[in-house]
Design a protein around this motif. Structure first.
Motif, PDB file in Angstrom:
ATOM      1  N   PRO A  32      74.624   0.342 -29.064  1.00  0.00           N
ATOM      2  CA  PRO A  32      73.513   0.057 -28.135  1.00  0.00           C
ATOM      3  C   PRO A  32      73.068   1.228 -27.523  1.00  0.00           C
ATOM      4  N   THR A  33      71.704   1.346 -27.440  1.00  0.00           N
ATOM      5  CA  THR A  33      71.123   2.319 -27.402  1.00  0.00           C
ATOM      6  C   THR A  33      69.923   2.133 -26.204  1.00  0.00           C
ATOM      7  N   SER A  34      69.551   3.054 -25.477  1.00  0.00           N
ATOM      8  CA  SER A  34      68.476   2.636 -24.669  1.00  0.00           C
ATOM      9  C   SER A  34      67.456   3.916 -24.102  1.00  0.00           C
ATOM     10  N   TRP A  35      66.314   3.622 -23.637  1.00  0.00           N
ATOM     11  CA  TRP A  35      65.521   4.610 -22.952  1.00  0.00           C
ATOM     12  C   TRP A  35      65.418   4.463 -21.362  1.00  0.00           C
ATOM     13  N   HIS A  36      64.981   5.446 -20.589  1.00  0.00           N
ATOM     14  CA  HIS A  36      65.075   5.440 -19.445  1.00  0.00           C
ATOM     15  C   HIS A  36      63.849   6.378 -18.986  1.00  0.00           C
ATOM     16  N   ARG A  37      63.613   6.532 -17.837  1.00  0.00           N
ATOM     17  CA  ARG A  37      62.456   7.352 -17.263  1.00  0.00           C
ATOM     18  C   ARG A  37      62.706   7.538 -15.740  1.00  0.00           C
ATOM     19  N   GLN A  38      62.399   8.914 -15.642  1.00  0.00           N
ATOM     20  CA  GLN A  38      62.397   9.200 -14.250  1.00  0.00           C
ATOM     21  C   GLN A  38      60.970   9.943 -13.932  1.00  0.00           C
ATOM     22  N   ALA A  39      60.340   9.395 -13.021  1.00  0.00           N
ATOM     23  CA  ALA A  39      59.203   9.704 -12.163  1.00  0.00           C
ATOM     24  C   ALA A  39      59.501  10.965 -11.272  1.00  0.00           C
ATOM     25  N   PRO A  40      58.402  11.809 -11.046  1.00  0.00           N
ATOM     26  CA  PRO A  40      58.689  12.598 -10.004  1.00  0.00           C
ATOM     27  C   PRO A  40      58.906  11.881  -8.515  1.00  0.00           C
ATOM     28  N   GLY A  41      60.132  12.258  -7.890  1.00  0.00           N
ATOM     29  CA  GLY A  41      60.267  11.778  -6.498  1.00  0.00           C
ATOM     30  C   GLY A  41      60.877  10.094  -6.585  1.00  0.00           C
ATOM     31  N   LYS A  42      61.153   9.841  -7.939  1.00  0.00           N
ATOM     32  CA  LYS A  42      61.790   8.560  -7.899  1.00  0.00           C
ATOM     33  C   LYS A  42      62.895   8.462  -8.773  1.00  0.00           C
ATOM     34  N   GLN A  43      63.838   7.404  -8.646  1.00  0.00           N
ATOM     35  CA  GLN A  43      65.101   7.333  -9.374  1.00  0.00           C
ATOM     36  C   GLN A  43      64.745   6.989 -10.819  1.00  0.00           C
ATOM     37  N   ARG A  44      65.900   7.373 -11.481  1.00  0.00           N
ATOM     38  CA  ARG A  44      65.724   7.039 -13.097  1.00  0.00           C
ATOM     39  C   ARG A  44      65.642   5.525 -12.984  1.00  0.00           C
ATOM     40  N   GLU A  45      64.865   5.071 -14.138  1.00  0.00           N
ATOM     41  CA  GLU A  45      64.875   3.584 -14.240  1.00  0.00           C
ATOM     42  C   GLU A  45      64.918   3.364 -15.836  1.00  0.00           C
ATOM     43  N   LEU A  46      65.585   2.107 -16.147  1.00  0.00           N
ATOM     44  CA  LEU A  46      65.665   1.500 -17.243  1.00  0.00           C
ATOM     45  C   LEU A  46      64.407   1.274 -17.828  1.00  0.00           C
ATOM     46  N   VAL A  47      64.087   1.443 -18.906  1.00  0.00           N
ATOM     47  CA  VAL A  47      62.762   1.020 -19.864  1.00  0.00           C
ATOM     48  C   VAL A  47      63.142   0.156 -20.800  1.00  0.00           C
ATOM     49  N   ALA A  48      64.048   0.365 -21.825  1.00  0.00           N
ATOM     50  CA  ALA A  48      64.110  -0.443 -22.802  1.00  0.00           C
ATOM     51  C   ALA A  48      65.669  -0.246 -23.356  1.00  0.00           C
ATOM     52  N   THR A  49      66.093  -1.451 -23.980  1.00  0.00           N
ATOM     53  CA  THR A  49      67.398  -1.398 -24.567  1.00  0.00           C
ATOM     54  C   THR A  49      67.300  -2.108 -25.946  1.00  0.00           C
ATOM     55  N   LEU A  50      68.295  -1.547 -26.809  1.00  0.00           N
ATOM     56  CA  LEU A  50      68.396  -2.056 -28.205  1.00  0.00           C
ATOM     57  C   LEU A  50      70.067  -2.383 -28.536  1.00  0.00           C
ATOM     58  N   ARG A  65      53.929  -3.563 -24.079  1.00  0.00           N
ATOM     59  CA  ARG A  65      53.228  -2.227 -24.399  1.00  0.00           C
ATOM     60  C   ARG A  65      54.033  -1.337 -25.183  1.00  0.00           C
ATOM     61  N   PHE A  66      55.447  -1.759 -24.987  1.00  0.00           N
ATOM     62  CA  PHE A  66      56.533  -0.432 -25.317  1.00  0.00           C
ATOM     63  C   PHE A  66      57.413  -1.376 -26.396  1.00  0.00           C
ATOM     64  N   ALA A  67      57.805  -0.690 -27.369  1.00  0.00           N
ATOM     65  CA  ALA A  67      58.659  -1.239 -28.484  1.00  0.00           C
ATOM     66  C   ALA A  67      59.888  -0.243 -28.776  1.00  0.00           C
ATOM     67  N   ILE A  68      61.268  -0.543 -28.552  1.00  0.00           N
ATOM     68  CA  ILE A  68      62.321   0.041 -29.083  1.00  0.00           C
ATOM     69  C   ILE A  68      62.699  -0.211 -30.213  1.00  0.00           C
ATOM     70  N   SER A  69      63.260   0.721 -31.365  1.00  0.00           N
ATOM     71  CA  SER A  69      63.448   0.398 -32.667  1.00  0.00           C
ATOM     72  C   SER A  69      64.472   1.575 -33.072  1.00  0.00           C
ATOM     73  N   ARG A  70      65.036   1.491 -34.249  1.00  0.00           N
ATOM     74  CA  ARG A  70      66.099   2.316 -34.599  1.00  0.00           C
ATOM     75  C   ARG A  70      66.048   2.476 -36.376  1.00  0.00           C
TER      76      ARG A  70
END
Length: 110
Positions: A32-50, A65-70
């Motif tokens: 299982p893989t995932s992408w996360h993001r952290q904006a300035p001043g904010k907590q890290r959030e989960l964006v997508a999982t595969l 809008r987003f697509a995760i692939s492998r």
């Protein structure tokens, strides 16, 4: 094991970017893989999982809008990001538990 994220940059709103996360040191074809993001001043959030079986999930803010692939042959995970918005600006991290990539910065200008 190392995860090398790349593909970030500066893009105008409405544009696209494709992030890559190349894994080395082991094979993660069915992990299982995932992408996360952290904006300035904010907590890290989960964006997508595969999942290992290929199913995907997305945060509501990026659905459609987003697509995760492998690519198993390249041991690489991707995040295709389309119709980018200024609020997508963040450092993006890939993860194949328990490992994390170093992050790649995405900046979306309005």
């Amino acid at each position: 094991v190392q995860l090398q994220a790349s593909g970030g940059g500066l893009v105008q709103a409405g544009g696209s970017l494709r992030l890559s996360c190349a894994a080395s040191g082991s094979t993660f074809s069915f992990a299982p893989t995932s992408w996360h993001r952290q904006a300035p001043g904010k907590q890290r959030e989960l964006v997508a999982t595969l999942s290992g079986s290929g199913s995907t999930t997305y945060a509501d803010s990026v659905k459609g809008r987003f697509a995760i692939s492998r690519d198993n042959a390249k041991n690489t995970v991707y995040l295709q990001m389309n119709t980018l918005k200024p609020e997508d600006t963040a450092v993006y991290y890939c993860s194949i538990p328990p490992y994390w990539g170093q992050g790649t910065l995405v900046t979306v200008s309005s």
